[in-house]
Design a protein around this motif. Structure first.
Motif, PDB file in Angstrom:
ATOM      1  N   ARG A   2       5.840 -13.725  -9.257  1.00 46.65           N
ATOM      2  CA  ARG A   2       4.572 -13.016  -9.119  1.00 46.65           C
ATOM      3  C   ARG A   2       4.723 -11.608  -9.683  1.00 46.65           C
ATOM      4  NH1 ARG A   2       0.759 -13.176  -4.940  1.00 46.65           N
ATOM      5  NH2 ARG A   2       1.295 -15.335  -4.582  1.00 46.65           N
ATOM      6  N   VAL A   4       3.843  -7.774  -9.848  1.00 48.77           N
ATOM      7  CA  VAL A   4       3.377  -6.874  -8.794  1.00 48.77           C
ATOM      8  C   VAL A   4       3.233  -5.445  -9.317  1.00 48.77           C
ATOM      9  CG1 VAL A   4       4.004  -5.794  -6.584  1.00 48.77           C
ATOM     10  CG2 VAL A   4       4.414  -8.233  -6.932  1.00 48.77           C
ATOM     11  N   LEU A  27       9.516 -11.864  -7.035  1.00 50.10           N
ATOM     12  CA  LEU A  27       8.576 -10.791  -7.365  1.00 50.10           C
ATOM     13  C   LEU A  27       9.075 -10.027  -8.589  1.00 50.10           C
ATOM     14  CD1 LEU A  27       7.831  -9.306  -3.803  1.00 50.10           C
ATOM     15  CD2 LEU A  27       6.690 -11.185  -4.998  1.00 50.10           C
ATOM     16  N   THR A 120      -0.556  -9.143  -8.628  1.00 50.95           N
ATOM     17  CA  THR A 120      -0.873  -8.789  -7.241  1.00 50.95           C
ATOM     18  C   THR A 120      -0.632  -7.289  -7.087  1.00 50.95           C
ATOM     19  OG1 THR A 120      -0.332 -10.951  -6.323  1.00 50.95           O
ATOM     20  CG2 THR A 120      -0.181  -9.084  -4.825  1.00 50.95           C
ATOM     21  N   VAL A 251       3.475 -11.108   0.719  1.00 47.55           N
ATOM     22  CA  VAL A 251       3.448 -11.726  -0.620  1.00 47.55           C
ATOM     23  C   VAL A 251       4.608 -12.713  -0.774  1.00 47.55           C
ATOM     24  CG1 VAL A 251       3.439 -11.262  -3.112  1.00 47.55           C
ATOM     25  CG2 VAL A 251       2.310  -9.674  -1.542  1.00 47.55           C
TER      26      VAL A 251
END
Ligand code: BDR
Ligand code: CA
Length: 324
Positions: A2, A4, A27, A120, A251
């Protein structure tokens, strides 16, 4: 993996959250934007660059807003985070690395546009940069993957506020920005005091990080000494609230949290300024100021033991295998 953007006012718990974020393989930190809050904007930006150097990440750091949406400077949290917002430890006078030339909200827009559907935003300070980004480019609302905010308090477990009886610091610091962010058409999850004050990172765990967490653990131990004292004096706790870490943990593993849905508004001004209120899911109401706005997700419970295990496992590298 993800992508970030970390929007932050470092800050002791911001620093722990950033350590957690950069330690997690799922992340990918692509940008850090700063906002006034735990100290003035120059101080928190210097701190973000210092943490970039110490944690060794490559993502750019951009300086964000030094005033609220309505142009106020606001109070800082010296009594909580120390004069330099990192617990008063000695810090280099000169910034530890180059600052991105863009303003925080502009870098946020650029990164979201360059990675449509993938980003995100984890926002753990006042929401001024996010509100400015929305104001400049409304389309980012449909281009982000999600927004996770540490802020607010909805009264679960009796947690109603930490800067007033009804308001949490990040929201009270810029209620207009928070209301703009919560009522925008993007998916927001709010990680407020309802859950962050249910998790105590105790002094024994901080000592274990000092012993087993390498250079990062030692740094986190050093910056938490006065912050621990604040919690001991004001809360009679032998530990700290690591508020911002819970937004990162959400998250990584949302199953640690129990949530509920509904539109959220922020009281802007007056005695209850900064109060966050989610519309209860219970008819009948006449038409209200909550109605035209999207349902957002509010965290109301957390698996505290699971949260602490996630933090400690992430920050303490596994012991090397025994020698044969
Ligand atoms: C929040 O306020 C700040 O002082 C902390 O860093 C955290 O983001 C807690 O109310
Ligand atoms: Ca913060």
């Amino acid at each position: 993996m993800r992508k970030v953007i970390f929007d932050t006012d470092p800050g002791v718990d911001d620093a722990i959250a950033l350590a957690l974020l950069t330690a997690r393989p799922e992340l990918e930190l692509i940008g850090v934007t700063t906002v006034l809050g735990n100290a003035d904007i120059e101080t928190v930006t210097r701190n973000a660059l210092f943490l970039k150097d110490r944690f060794g990440f490559s993502a750019p750091v951009a300086q964000g807003s030094g005033v609220t949406l309505l142009g106020k400077h606001g109070a800082h949290a010296r009594h909580v985070h120390g004069d330099n917002a990192l617990g008063g430890i000695e810090l280099p006078q000169t910034p530890a690395g180059p600052l991105d030339g863009r303003r925080g909200h502009r870098m946020m827009i650029d990164l979201i546009r360059a990675n449509p559907g993938e980003v995100t935003i984890i926002a753990v300070g006042r929401l001024t940069n996010l509100a400015r980004a929305l104001d400049k480019d409304r389309d980012i609302a449909r281009l982000v993957h999600s927004v996770v905010v540490m802020g607010g308090a909805f009264g679960t477990h009796g947690h109603t506020g930490n800067v007033s009886p009804v308001a949490e610091a990040n929201i009270a610091g810029d209620p207009d920005a928070a209301d703009a962010v919560f009522t925008a058409h993007w998916p927001v999850t709010i990680v407020g005091l309802d859950v962050t004050q249910e998790v105590v990172l105790d002094s024994a765990m901080l000592d274990r990080l000092d012993a087993a967490g390498g250079e990062t653990g030692k740094l986190l131990h050093a910056i938490t000494r006065d912050y621990l004292g604040f919690h001991q004096r004001s809360r009679k706790l032998d530990g700290i609230f690591a508020h911002d870490c819970l937004a990162v943990a959400y998250v990584v593993d949302p199953t640690l949290f129990t949530t509920r849905e509904g539109p959220v508004r922020v009281i802007c001004g007056g005695l209850a300024s900064g109060q966050t209120i989610q519309k209860p899911d219970r008819p009948p109401f006449p038409t209200t100021a909550w109605d035209p706005h999207p349902a957002q997700t509010v965290c109301i419970d957390v698996d505290a033991a699971g949260m602490l295990a996630l933090l400690e496992d992430s920050l303490s590298p596994p012991a090397p295998p025994p020698l044969r």
